[in-house]
Design a protein around this motif. Structure first.
Motif, PDB file in Angstrom:
ATOM      1  N   ALA A  10      -5.668  87.051 -69.889  1.00 22.05           N
ATOM      2  CA  ALA A  10      -6.726  87.225 -70.889  1.00 22.05           C
ATOM      3  C   ALA A  10      -6.521  86.280 -72.064  1.00 22.05           C
ATOM      4  N   SER A  11      -5.279  86.060 -72.462  1.00 26.70           N
ATOM      5  CA  SER A  11      -4.989  85.136 -73.555  1.00 26.70           C
ATOM      6  C   SER A  11      -5.361  83.706 -73.189  1.00 26.70           C
ATOM      7  N   VAL A  12      -5.042  83.290 -71.971  1.00 24.59           N
ATOM      8  CA  VAL A  12      -5.380  81.938 -71.523  1.00 24.59           C
ATOM      9  C   VAL A  12      -6.895  81.768 -71.454  1.00 24.59           C
ATOM     10  N   ILE A  13      -7.605  82.772 -70.952  1.00 23.76           N
ATOM     11  CA  ILE A  13      -9.066  82.689 -70.870  1.00 23.76           C
ATOM     12  C   ILE A  13      -9.675  82.623 -72.266  1.00 23.76           C
ATOM     13  N   ALA A  14      -9.168  83.425 -73.199  1.00 18.80           N
ATOM     14  CA  ALA A  14      -9.688  83.394 -74.570  1.00 18.80           C
ATOM     15  C   ALA A  14      -9.436  82.034 -75.205  1.00 18.80           C
ATOM     16  N   PHE A  15      -8.238  81.484 -75.021  1.00 11.96           N
ATOM     17  CA  PHE A  15      -7.938  80.164 -75.578  1.00 11.96           C
ATOM     18  C   PHE A  15      -8.814  79.090 -74.954  1.00 11.96           C
ATOM     19  N   ALA A  16      -8.994  79.138 -73.638  1.00  9.46           N
ATOM     20  CA  ALA A  16      -9.812  78.131 -72.953  1.00  9.46           C
ATOM     21  C   ALA A  16     -11.262  78.203 -73.417  1.00  9.46           C
ATOM     22  N   THR A  17     -11.780  79.411 -73.600  1.00 10.26           N
ATOM     23  CA  THR A  17     -13.151  79.569 -74.075  1.00 10.26           C
ATOM     24  C   THR A  17     -13.304  78.974 -75.462  1.00 10.26           C
ATOM     25  N   LYS A  18     -12.360  79.260 -76.329  1.00  7.54           N
ATOM     26  CA  LYS A  18     -12.402  78.711 -77.686  1.00  7.54           C
ATOM     27  C   LYS A  18     -12.289  77.185 -77.646  1.00  7.54           C
ATOM     28  N   PHE A  19     -11.412  76.667 -76.813  1.00  9.08           N
ATOM     29  CA  PHE A  19     -11.208  75.216 -76.723  1.00  9.08           C
ATOM     30  C   PHE A  19     -12.459  74.518 -76.206  1.00  9.08           C
ATOM     31  N   VAL A  20     -13.130  75.100 -75.217  1.00  7.23           N
ATOM     32  CA  VAL A  20     -14.361  74.516 -74.697  1.00  7.23           C
ATOM     33  C   VAL A  20     -15.422  74.466 -75.792  1.00  7.23           C
ATOM     34  N   GLY A  21     -15.437  75.459 -76.677  1.00  6.37           N
ATOM     35  CA  GLY A  21     -16.372  75.449 -77.796  1.00  6.37           C
ATOM     36  C   GLY A  21     -16.162  74.256 -78.704  1.00  6.37           C
ATOM     37  N   TYR A  22     -14.924  73.850 -78.895  1.00 10.01           N
ATOM     38  CA  TYR A  22     -14.634  72.675 -79.718  1.00 10.01           C
ATOM     39  C   TYR A  22     -15.050  71.377 -79.028  1.00 10.01           C
ATOM     40  N   LEU A  23     -15.121  71.374 -77.709  1.00 11.99           N
ATOM     41  CA  LEU A  23     -15.482  70.175 -76.966  1.00 11.99           C
ATOM     42  C   LEU A  23     -16.988  69.965 -76.854  1.00 11.99           C
ATOM     43  N   MET A  24     -17.767  70.985 -77.165  1.00 16.11           N
ATOM     44  CA  MET A  24     -19.230  70.878 -77.073  1.00 16.11           C
ATOM     45  C   MET A  24     -19.751  69.896 -78.118  1.00 16.11           C
ATOM     46  N   PRO A  25     -20.741  69.092 -77.739  1.00 17.81           N
ATOM     47  CA  PRO A  25     -21.349  68.197 -78.725  1.00 17.81           C
ATOM     48  C   PRO A  25     -22.035  68.999 -79.835  1.00 17.81           C
ATOM     49  N   GLN A  26     -21.954  68.510 -81.049  1.00 19.14           N
ATOM     50  CA  GLN A  26     -22.514  69.204 -82.206  1.00 19.14           C
ATOM     51  C   GLN A  26     -24.021  69.416 -82.057  1.00 19.14           C
ATOM     52  N   ALA A  27     -24.712  68.456 -81.444  1.00 18.70           N
ATOM     53  CA  ALA A  27     -26.163  68.570 -81.267  1.00 18.70           C
ATOM     54  C   ALA A  27     -26.526  69.770 -80.394  1.00 18.70           C
ATOM     55  N   TRP A  28     -25.701  70.077 -79.395  1.00 18.66           N
ATOM     56  CA  TRP A  28     -25.968  71.227 -78.542  1.00 18.66           C
ATOM     57  C   TRP A  28     -25.840  72.518 -79.332  1.00 18.66           C
TER      58      TRP A  28
END
Length: 103
Positions: A10-28
């Protein structure tokens, strides 16, 4: 599998979800539909949390002093009281109702 495995997963999934949010383009993230959806989900989750904490008792629903405290806090919010005042009003009303014998 042990409980620690599930906690780490669960910790790895939460971290990965948060990290993917940082990788999203700002325009999206600034797209109107995304903003509306994020606001609606946030409000819905908060409402569900408040309802479960005010009405839930394990696996059943209950009516006790928490409902009075929630109503008093809502009245304070309607009157645009500061957040600390809202919390104090709710706590004082809950304590008063319990003092009067409500569960």
């Amino acid at each position: 599998m042990s409980l620690w495995f599930w906690i780490l997963l669960a910790s790895v999934i939460a971290f990965a979800t948060k990290f993917v949010g940082y990788l999203m383009p700002q325009a999206w993230l600034e797209h109107e539909r995304v903003l509306r959806t994020a606001n609606a989900v946030t409000i819905g989750l908060l409402a569900a949390l408040v309802a479960m904490n005010a009405l839930g008792d394990g696996t059943s629903l209950t009516a006790d002093s928490r409902i009075g405290a929630l109503v008093a806090a809502a009245v304070a919010l309607i009157h645009r009281a500061p957040f600390l005042v809202v919390v104090l009003v709710g706590a004082i009303v809950a304590a008063g109702l319990r003092l009067l014998g409500f569960p």
